[in-house]
Design a protein around this motif. Sequence first.
Motif: not given
Ligand code: SF4
Length: 278
Positions: A26, A28-30, A33, A39, A105-106, A134, A157
Amino acid sequence: MRLFDVKRFAIHDGPGIRTTLFMKGCPLHCVWCHNPEGISYEPTRLFTASKCIHCGAHETEGVDACPTLALQVAGKDWTLEEILKTVEKERLVMEESGGGVTLCGGEPLMHPEALVEVLEALGKKGFHRTVDTTLYASWETVEHVMAHAELFMVDLKHMDSAQHEKYTGVGNELILENIQRFSAMKQRPQLWIRIPLIAGVNNDEENLKKTAAFISSLPSLPEQVNLLPYHDVGKAKHTRMGTKYNPKGYEMSVPTEEQLAQAQEIFSRHGISTIIGG
Ligand code: SF4
């Protein structure tokens, strides 16, 4: 395709009862998560201390097997045949419930070639296909994948790009632009927008009004909008990964019933009905 989990009989990943395939990786790293083991694209070791019988396996480099499953590795390459065989087992229940297969996912759009290969094969076999994303990807990728799915579930988000970056590691410009372009397409899969509602992060009146205004101004409205109340299921996984949940200690909490009702009211003033959860 590299998956870190396969969930059978899933009921919150699109319509009906579904098989959900969790793709590794992924961008992103929310902070919140739920699946932090998804990730990184690399296989991720998870260790549950309470199951350990101290045989020493988990301390040995390259050893992924464990007699008690105290040590597990998330991330395995699946062939198309393996995926189709697994999914086929649920065909009856999917057909009876109006379900199908969800790729999440991810971030599935991170590996579009593998994704399209699987989506195409599922389509040929008549499965309903959902992509949970996303939309943080190039428009070319989004458009390429769109042709092979019946539903996109898109996370939204935060409307403020700096805040979005603070909590997820990336700004929101690309995501907002892709949602707009997606909804403007004459022929498109269904669009469900899913908003994780996190008190302290994105449930203030200003952000909710901006989110509702953005959705209501889209060239075509999404078929469904879900508000997903925060919970901290990612916490236990971080412990098992040996990493820290919410390392900067941001305030994040579950919205109250009253806050949820207020959020729904804001959306409904913009002509958008919302579903809590889902
Ligand atoms: S898997 Fe979803 S919640 Fe997790 S970091 Fe990626 S976008 Fe964010």
